[in-house]
Design an enzyme around this catalytic site. Structure first.
Site, short mmCIF file in Angstrom:
data_model
loop_
_atom_site.label_atom_id
_atom_site.label_comp_id
_atom_site.label_asym_id
_atom_site.label_seq_id
_atom_site.Cartn_x
_atom_site.Cartn_y
_atom_site.Cartn_z
N ARG A 253 0.81 -1.03 0.05
CA ARG A 253 -0.07 -0.06 0.18
C ARG A 253 0.95 1.09 0.03
NH1 ARG A 253 -3.89 -2.62 -1.18
NH2 ARG A 253 -5.83 -2.59 -0.17
N GLU A 282 -3.86 7.55 -5.39
CA GLU A 282 -4.02 6.67 -6.47
C GLU A 282 -4.88 7.39 -7.35
OE1 GLU A 282 -4.18 2.84 -4.91
OE2 GLU A 282 -1.99 2.71 -4.73
N HIS A 301 -1.70 0.16 -8.84
CA HIS A 301 -2.80 -0.95 -8.22
C HIS A 301 -3.22 -2.01 -9.24
CE1 HIS A 301 -4.75 -0.67 -4.06
NE2 HIS A 301 -4.71 -1.94 -4.46
#
Ligand code: NAI
Ligand code: HPV
Length: 351
Positions: A253, A282, A301
Protein backbone atom coordinates in the site's frame (compact mmCIF):
# COMPACT_ATOMS: atom_id res chain seq x y z
CA UNK A 1 -19.00 -23.71 -6.55
CA UNK A 2 -19.51 -23.68 -2.77
CA UNK A 3 -22.58 -25.22 -1.16
CA UNK A 4 -25.14 -22.47 -0.89
CA UNK A 5 -28.17 -24.62 -0.09
CA UNK A 6 -30.22 -23.51 2.91
CA UNK A 7 -33.92 -23.36 3.68
CA UNK A 8 -35.59 -20.16 2.48
CA UNK A 9 -35.79 -17.60 5.23
CA UNK A 10 -38.98 -15.79 6.04
CA UNK A 11 -37.61 -12.46 4.90
CA UNK A 12 -34.76 -11.53 2.60
CA UNK A 13 -31.44 -10.55 4.07
CA UNK A 14 -30.41 -7.41 2.27
CA UNK A 15 -26.94 -7.30 0.76
CA UNK A 16 -25.56 -4.23 -1.00
CA UNK A 17 -22.57 -3.85 -3.19
CA UNK A 18 -21.62 -0.74 -5.08
CA UNK A 19 -21.41 -0.80 -8.83
CA UNK A 20 -17.61 -0.56 -8.96
CA UNK A 21 -16.22 -3.73 -10.35
CA UNK A 22 -18.66 -6.18 -11.73
CA UNK A 23 -18.03 -9.84 -11.32
CA UNK A 24 -20.67 -12.27 -12.48
CA UNK A 25 -19.44 -14.97 -10.07
CA UNK A 26 -20.31 -12.79 -7.07
CA UNK A 27 -23.76 -11.91 -8.34
CA UNK A 28 -24.50 -15.48 -9.43
CA UNK A 29 -23.59 -16.94 -6.05
CA UNK A 30 -25.56 -14.37 -4.09
CA UNK A 31 -28.45 -14.57 -6.53
CA UNK A 32 -28.65 -18.34 -6.04
CA UNK A 33 -28.56 -18.14 -2.23
CA UNK A 34 -32.03 -18.55 -0.77
CA UNK A 35 -33.27 -15.63 1.29
CA UNK A 36 -30.61 -13.14 0.23
CA UNK A 37 -31.50 -10.11 -1.85
CA UNK A 38 -28.71 -8.26 -3.65
CA UNK A 39 -28.85 -4.56 -4.48
CA UNK A 40 -26.22 -3.16 -6.80
CA UNK A 41 -26.07 0.52 -5.96
CA UNK A 42 -24.55 3.34 -8.02
CA UNK A 43 -21.38 4.44 -6.25
CA UNK A 44 -21.12 7.70 -8.09
CA UNK A 45 -23.63 10.35 -9.03
CA UNK A 46 -26.66 9.16 -7.10
CA UNK A 47 -25.68 9.56 -3.47
CA UNK A 48 -29.25 9.69 -2.19
CA UNK A 49 -30.11 6.32 -3.75
CA UNK A 50 -26.86 4.73 -2.61
CA UNK A 51 -27.32 5.96 0.96
CA UNK A 52 -30.94 4.85 0.98
CA UNK A 53 -29.82 1.36 -0.08
CA UNK A 54 -27.02 1.16 2.45
CA UNK A 55 -29.27 2.41 5.26
CA UNK A 56 -31.40 -0.71 5.01
CA UNK A 57 -28.54 -3.13 4.32
CA UNK A 58 -27.69 -6.08 6.54
CA UNK A 59 -24.48 -6.81 4.63
CA UNK A 60 -22.13 -4.70 2.52
CA UNK A 61 -19.48 -5.83 0.03
CA UNK A 62 -16.98 -2.97 -0.07
CA UNK A 63 -14.02 -2.30 -2.35
CA UNK A 64 -10.60 -3.02 -0.80
CA UNK A 65 -8.87 -0.24 -2.70
CA UNK A 66 -9.32 3.38 -1.68
CA UNK A 67 -8.72 4.67 -5.20
CA UNK A 68 -11.83 2.93 -6.44
CA UNK A 69 -14.30 3.92 -3.76
CA UNK A 70 -15.64 7.43 -3.17
CA UNK A 71 -14.80 8.20 0.50
CA UNK A 72 -18.41 8.70 1.54
CA UNK A 73 -18.91 4.95 1.07
CA UNK A 74 -16.00 3.90 3.30
CA UNK A 75 -17.23 1.97 6.34
CA UNK A 76 -16.57 4.34 9.22
CA UNK A 77 -18.43 5.58 12.32
CA UNK A 78 -20.33 8.17 10.28
CA UNK A 79 -21.65 5.59 7.80
CA UNK A 80 -22.32 2.99 10.49
CA UNK A 81 -24.42 5.55 12.43
CA UNK A 82 -26.76 5.68 9.43
CA UNK A 83 -26.94 1.90 8.93
CA UNK A 84 -28.53 0.44 12.08
CA UNK A 85 -29.11 -3.04 10.59
CA UNK A 86 -25.63 -3.52 9.15
CA UNK A 87 -24.20 -6.74 10.64
CA UNK A 88 -21.47 -7.80 8.25
CA UNK A 89 -18.99 -6.19 5.90
CA UNK A 90 -16.81 -7.96 3.36
CA UNK A 91 -13.76 -6.32 1.84
CA UNK A 92 -13.26 -7.21 -1.81
CA UNK A 93 -9.59 -7.96 -1.28
CA UNK A 94 -6.85 -8.70 1.22
CA UNK A 95 -6.52 -5.14 2.49
CA UNK A 96 -9.38 -3.39 4.25
CA UNK A 97 -8.25 0.23 4.38
CA UNK A 98 -11.78 1.31 3.43
CA UNK A 99 -13.13 -0.21 6.66
CA UNK A 100 -12.68 1.23 10.15
CA UNK A 101 -12.46 -2.11 11.93
CA UNK A 102 -12.55 -0.78 15.54
CA UNK A 103 -15.70 1.21 14.65
CA UNK A 104 -17.25 -1.97 13.23
CA UNK A 105 -16.27 -3.98 16.29
CA UNK A 106 -17.79 -1.33 18.58
CA UNK A 107 -21.02 -1.54 16.57
CA UNK A 108 -21.18 -5.38 16.57
CA UNK A 109 -20.37 -5.65 12.85
CA UNK A 110 -18.34 -8.63 11.62
CA UNK A 111 -15.67 -7.84 9.00
CA UNK A 112 -14.12 -10.38 6.62
CA UNK A 113 -11.38 -10.04 4.01
CA UNK A 114 -10.27 -12.24 1.12
CA UNK A 115 -6.52 -12.60 1.74
CA UNK A 116 -5.26 -15.43 -0.45
CA UNK A 117 -7.68 -14.91 -3.35
CA UNK A 118 -5.33 -12.54 -5.14
CA UNK A 119 -2.04 -13.70 -3.59
CA UNK A 120 -0.77 -15.59 -6.65
CA UNK A 121 -1.45 -12.59 -8.89
CA UNK A 122 0.26 -10.13 -6.56
CA UNK A 123 3.28 -12.38 -6.06
CA UNK A 124 3.65 -12.79 -9.83
CA UNK A 125 3.32 -9.04 -10.29
CA UNK A 126 6.03 -8.46 -7.69
CA UNK A 127 8.36 -10.54 -9.83
CA UNK A 128 7.23 -8.78 -13.01
CA UNK A 129 8.34 -5.51 -11.40
CA UNK A 130 11.58 -6.96 -10.03
CA UNK A 131 12.67 -8.48 -13.33
CA UNK A 132 11.66 -5.35 -15.23
CA UNK A 133 13.79 -3.18 -12.93
CA UNK A 134 16.83 -5.48 -12.81
CA UNK A 135 16.84 -6.22 -16.53
CA UNK A 136 15.78 -2.69 -17.55
CA UNK A 137 12.94 -4.02 -19.66
CA UNK A 138 10.89 -0.81 -19.88
CA UNK A 139 13.97 1.33 -20.47
CA UNK A 140 15.06 -0.99 -23.29
CA UNK A 141 11.64 -0.82 -24.86
CA UNK A 142 11.65 2.99 -24.70
CA UNK A 143 15.17 3.24 -26.15
CA UNK A 144 14.23 0.94 -29.03
CA UNK A 145 11.19 3.05 -29.81
CA UNK A 146 12.75 6.50 -29.47
CA UNK A 147 16.57 6.31 -29.75
CA UNK A 148 19.22 5.17 -32.20
CA UNK A 149 22.92 4.69 -31.74
CA UNK A 150 22.95 2.97 -28.38
CA UNK A 151 24.62 -0.31 -27.64
CA UNK A 152 23.41 -3.36 -25.75
CA UNK A 153 25.94 -2.57 -23.06
CA UNK A 154 24.17 0.75 -22.42
CA UNK A 155 21.31 -1.37 -21.14
CA UNK A 156 23.34 -3.86 -19.11
CA UNK A 157 21.27 -5.30 -16.24
CA UNK A 158 21.87 -7.43 -13.19
CA UNK A 159 21.00 -11.01 -12.28
CA UNK A 160 18.81 -11.79 -9.30
CA UNK A 161 20.24 -15.30 -8.91
CA UNK A 162 22.40 -15.51 -5.79
CA UNK A 163 21.09 -12.26 -4.29
CA UNK A 164 19.10 -11.69 -1.08
CA UNK A 165 15.44 -10.71 -1.01
CA UNK A 166 13.98 -9.30 2.21
CA UNK A 167 10.21 -9.58 2.70
CA UNK A 168 8.48 -7.16 5.07
CA UNK A 169 5.47 -9.31 5.92
CA UNK A 170 5.23 -13.01 5.02
CA UNK A 171 1.50 -13.73 4.88
CA UNK A 172 -0.35 -15.07 1.85
CA UNK A 173 1.53 -12.92 -0.68
CA UNK A 174 4.93 -12.85 1.05
CA UNK A 175 4.94 -16.68 1.30
CA UNK A 176 4.35 -17.00 -2.43
CA UNK A 177 7.06 -14.47 -3.20
CA UNK A 178 9.38 -16.54 -0.99
CA UNK A 179 8.66 -19.66 -3.05
CA UNK A 180 9.22 -17.84 -6.34
CA UNK A 181 12.46 -16.36 -4.96
CA UNK A 182 13.74 -19.83 -4.09
CA UNK A 183 13.14 -20.85 -7.70
CA UNK A 184 15.36 -17.98 -8.80
CA UNK A 185 18.13 -19.11 -6.45
CA UNK A 186 17.76 -16.20 -4.07
CA UNK A 187 18.31 -16.26 -0.31
CA UNK A 188 15.06 -15.23 1.39
CA UNK A 189 14.88 -13.34 4.67
CA UNK A 190 11.74 -11.91 6.26
CA UNK A 191 10.58 -9.61 9.02
CA UNK A 192 7.07 -10.24 10.37
CA UNK A 193 6.48 -9.22 13.99
CA UNK A 194 3.15 -11.07 14.20
CA UNK A 195 4.61 -14.49 13.33
CA UNK A 196 6.95 -16.73 15.30
CA UNK A 197 10.32 -17.75 13.92
CA UNK A 198 9.23 -21.34 13.10
CA UNK A 199 6.29 -20.15 11.03
CA UNK A 200 8.51 -17.78 9.09
CA UNK A 201 10.96 -20.64 8.42
CA UNK A 202 8.10 -22.92 7.32
CA UNK A 203 7.13 -20.21 4.84
CA UNK A 204 10.57 -20.36 3.30
CA UNK A 205 12.44 -17.45 4.88
CA UNK A 206 14.99 -16.80 7.60
CA UNK A 207 13.45 -14.58 10.29
CA UNK A 208 15.33 -11.31 10.85
CA UNK A 209 14.76 -7.93 12.46
CA UNK A 210 13.75 -5.05 10.21
CA UNK A 211 17.19 -3.47 10.73
CA UNK A 212 18.95 -6.66 9.61
CA UNK A 213 16.58 -7.04 6.66
CA UNK A 214 17.36 -3.52 5.43
CA UNK A 215 21.10 -4.01 5.91
CA UNK A 216 21.31 -7.43 4.19
CA UNK A 217 18.81 -7.32 1.32
CA UNK A 218 19.60 -6.71 -2.32
CA UNK A 219 15.84 -6.48 -2.85
CA UNK A 220 13.41 -5.16 -0.22
CA UNK A 221 9.78 -6.03 -0.94
CA UNK A 222 6.76 -4.90 1.11
CA UNK A 223 3.95 -7.39 1.80
CA UNK A 224 2.41 -6.07 5.02
CA UNK A 225 -0.88 -4.21 5.52
CA UNK A 226 -1.10 -0.45 5.90
CA UNK A 227 -1.99 0.16 9.52
CA UNK A 228 -0.76 2.13 12.51
CA UNK A 229 2.27 -0.18 12.82
CA UNK A 230 3.37 0.24 9.20
CA UNK A 231 2.36 3.78 8.14
CA UNK A 232 5.61 5.56 7.27
CA UNK A 233 7.66 2.47 8.21
CA UNK A 234 10.03 2.82 5.25
CA UNK A 235 11.20 6.42 5.69
CA UNK A 236 14.40 8.28 4.78
CA UNK A 237 16.33 6.51 7.55
CA UNK A 238 15.15 3.11 6.35
CA UNK A 239 16.17 3.87 2.75
CA UNK A 240 19.56 5.08 3.99
CA UNK A 241 19.95 1.81 5.92
CA UNK A 242 19.46 -0.27 2.74
CA UNK A 243 22.47 -1.68 0.91
CA UNK A 244 23.87 0.59 -1.81
CA UNK A 245 22.47 -0.65 -5.12
CA UNK A 246 19.43 -2.31 -3.56
CA UNK A 247 16.07 -2.45 -5.33
CA UNK A 248 12.89 -1.43 -3.52
CA UNK A 249 9.50 -2.99 -4.36
CA UNK A 250 6.02 -2.32 -3.08
CA UNK A 251 2.82 -4.06 -4.08
CA UNK A 252 1.42 -3.48 -0.56
CA UNK A 253 0.00 0.00 0.00
CA UNK A 254 1.06 3.59 -0.56
CA UNK A 255 1.68 5.23 2.80
CA UNK A 256 4.00 2.48 4.07
CA UNK A 257 6.99 4.02 2.27
CA UNK A 258 7.82 7.73 2.02
CA UNK A 259 7.71 8.64 -1.68
CA UNK A 260 9.85 11.80 -1.36
CA UNK A 261 12.52 9.87 0.53
CA UNK A 262 12.42 7.10 -2.07
CA UNK A 263 12.89 9.67 -4.84
CA UNK A 264 15.96 11.05 -3.07
CA UNK A 265 17.42 7.57 -2.54
CA UNK A 266 16.96 6.72 -6.24
CA UNK A 267 17.95 10.08 -7.69
CA UNK A 268 21.03 10.28 -5.49
CA UNK A 269 22.13 6.83 -6.68
CA UNK A 270 21.94 5.04 -3.32
CA UNK A 271 19.25 2.65 -4.62
CA UNK A 272 19.47 0.98 -8.04
CA UNK A 273 15.79 1.01 -8.82
CA UNK A 274 12.22 0.60 -7.64
CA UNK A 275 9.13 -1.26 -8.75
CA UNK A 276 5.94 0.35 -7.50
CA UNK A 277 2.31 -0.74 -7.81
CA UNK A 278 0.89 1.37 -5.00
CA UNK A 279 0.92 5.08 -4.33
CA UNK A 280 0.16 7.62 -1.66
CA UNK A 281 -2.38 9.13 -4.05
CA UNK A 282 -3.99 6.75 -6.53
CA UNK A 283 -3.73 7.15 -9.41
CA UNK A 284 -0.48 9.09 -8.95
CA UNK A 285 -0.37 12.46 -10.73
CA UNK A 286 1.26 12.26 -14.15
CA UNK A 287 4.00 14.65 -12.98
CA UNK A 288 4.80 12.57 -9.87
CA UNK A 289 8.60 12.84 -9.49
CA UNK A 290 9.04 9.06 -9.18
CA UNK A 291 7.37 8.51 -12.57
CA UNK A 292 10.09 10.63 -14.20
CA UNK A 293 12.97 8.40 -13.08
CA UNK A 294 14.31 5.88 -15.62
CA UNK A 295 15.04 3.33 -12.90
CA UNK A 296 11.44 3.19 -11.67
CA UNK A 297 8.95 0.73 -13.14
CA UNK A 298 5.44 1.74 -12.19
CA UNK A 299 2.00 0.22 -12.34
CA UNK A 300 -1.20 1.48 -10.80
CA UNK A 301 -2.67 -0.95 -8.26
CA UNK A 302 -2.95 -3.66 -10.88
CA UNK A 303 -1.04 -6.37 -9.01
CA UNK A 304 -4.30 -8.08 -8.09
CA UNK A 305 -6.21 -7.17 -11.22
CA UNK A 306 -6.30 -10.46 -13.09
CA UNK A 307 -9.28 -12.48 -14.23
CA UNK A 308 -8.26 -15.27 -11.87
CA UNK A 309 -7.81 -13.07 -8.78
CA UNK A 310 -11.06 -11.21 -9.37
CA UNK A 311 -12.91 -14.52 -9.72
CA UNK A 312 -11.32 -15.96 -6.56
CA UNK A 313 -12.00 -12.83 -4.53
CA UNK A 314 -15.61 -12.57 -5.73
CA UNK A 315 -16.23 -16.23 -4.94
CA UNK A 316 -14.65 -15.94 -1.50
CA UNK A 317 -16.50 -12.74 -0.62
CA UNK A 318 -19.88 -14.08 -1.74
CA UNK A 319 -19.32 -17.36 0.12
CA UNK A 320 -18.36 -15.61 3.36
CA UNK A 321 -21.29 -13.19 3.15
CA UNK A 322 -23.74 -16.03 2.53
CA UNK A 323 -22.28 -17.96 5.48
CA UNK A 324 -22.59 -14.96 7.81
CA UNK A 325 -26.15 -14.18 6.76
CA UNK A 326 -26.99 -17.82 7.51
CA UNK A 327 -25.51 -17.35 10.98
CA UNK A 328 -22.38 -19.39 10.26
CA UNK A 329 -18.95 -18.23 11.32
CA UNK A 330 -16.93 -17.31 8.19
CA UNK A 331 -13.28 -18.43 7.84
CA UNK A 332 -11.60 -15.03 7.38
CA UNK A 333 -12.89 -12.78 10.15
CA UNK A 334 -10.75 -9.69 10.63
CA UNK A 335 -12.37 -9.00 14.04
CA UNK A 336 -13.12 -12.53 15.34
CA UNK A 337 -13.90 -11.24 18.83
CA UNK A 338 -17.10 -9.65 17.53
CA UNK A 339 -18.54 -12.84 16.03
CA UNK A 340 -20.77 -13.92 18.98
CA UNK A 341 -22.32 -10.44 19.05
CA UNK A 342 -22.70 -10.25 15.28
CA UNK A 343 -24.21 -13.76 15.16
CA UNK A 344 -26.78 -12.77 17.81
CA UNK A 345 -27.61 -9.61 15.83
CA UNK A 346 -28.04 -11.68 12.65
CA UNK A 347 -30.35 -14.13 14.45
CA UNK A 348 -32.44 -11.22 15.75
CA UNK A 349 -32.81 -9.42 12.39
CA UNK A 350 -36.39 -8.46 11.59
CA UNK A 351 -37.90 -7.58 8.20
N1 NAI B 1 -1.40 -4.11 -4.98
C1 NAI B 1 -2.46 -4.89 -4.88
O1 NAI B 1 -3.24 -5.01 -5.82
C2 NAI B 1 -2.71 -5.65 -3.62
C3 NAI B 1 -2.16 -5.25 -2.42
N2 NAI B 1 -2.34 -6.00 -1.29
C4 NAI B 1 -1.72 -5.54 -0.04
O2 NAI B 1 -0.85 -6.56 0.43
C5 NAI B 1 -1.04 -6.74 1.82
C6 NAI B 1 -0.68 -8.15 2.21
O3 NAI B 1 -1.60 -9.05 1.63
P1 NAI B 1 -1.64 -10.61 2.08
O4 NAI B 1 -0.29 -11.19 2.08
O5 NAI B 1 -2.70 -11.26 1.27
O6 NAI B 1 -2.16 -10.44 3.58
P2 NAI B 1 -1.87 -11.39 4.83
O7 NAI B 1 -2.78 -10.90 5.90
O8 NAI B 1 -1.93 -12.81 4.43
O9 NAI B 1 -0.35 -11.06 5.21
C7 NAI B 1 0.07 -9.86 5.80
C8 NAI B 1 1.29 -10.16 6.65
O10 NAI B 1 1.82 -8.92 7.14
C9 NAI B 1 2.26 -9.15 8.45
N3 NAI B 1 2.42 -7.90 9.19
C10 NAI B 1 1.50 -7.22 9.92
N4 NAI B 1 2.07 -6.13 10.48
C11 NAI B 1 3.37 -6.12 10.06
C12 NAI B 1 4.47 -5.25 10.31
N5 NAI B 1 4.34 -4.17 11.10
N6 NAI B 1 5.66 -5.53 9.73
C13 NAI B 1 5.79 -6.64 8.94
N7 NAI B 1 4.79 -7.51 8.71
C14 NAI B 1 3.60 -7.24 9.25
C15 NAI B 1 1.20 -10.08 9.04
O11 NAI B 1 1.68 -10.75 10.20
C16 NAI B 1 0.94 -11.01 7.88
O12 NAI B 1 1.77 -12.16 7.93
C17 NAI B 1 -2.53 -6.39 2.04
O13 NAI B 1 -2.77 -5.94 3.37
C18 NAI B 1 -2.78 -5.30 1.04
O14 NAI B 1 -2.56 -4.03 1.63
C19 NAI B 1 -3.05 -7.17 -1.31
C20 NAI B 1 -3.60 -7.61 -2.48
C21 NAI B 1 -3.57 -6.84 -3.71
O1 HPV C 1 -6.66 -7.07 -2.07
C1 HPV C 1 -6.27 -5.91 -1.91
O2 HPV C 1 -5.90 -5.44 -0.82
C2 HPV C 1 -6.22 -5.02 -3.06
O3 HPV C 1 -5.63 -3.98 -3.01
C3 HPV C 1 -6.89 -5.47 -4.28
O4 HPV C 1 -7.74 -4.46 -4.66
P1 HPV C 1 -8.58 -4.67 -6.00
O5 HPV C 1 -9.44 -5.86 -5.75
O6 HPV C 1 -7.59 -4.89 -7.07
O7 HPV C 1 -9.34 -3.40 -6.09
Amino acid sequence: MPDIGSPPQDFPKRLCRLDLWLNPVFDQLIGAAPGIGLSVLPARGDDARTLAGLKTAHAYHVSAAKDELPPQWFVNAALIAQCPDLVCVSSGGAGYDTVDVPACTAAGIAVVNQAGGNAASVAEHTYALLLAVKRRVVESHQRLRHDTGFSREDLMGHEIHGTVIGLVGIGQIGSRVARIAQGFGMRVIAHDPLLDADTIRQRGAEPVSLADLLAQSDVVSLHCPLDASTRGLIDARAFAAMKPGAVFLSTARGGIHDEAALYDALHGGHLRGAGLDVWQQEPPPRDAPLLGLPNVVATFHTAGVTHEARRNVAQSSATQLIAMLRGERPPQLVNPEVWPIAAARIAALKP
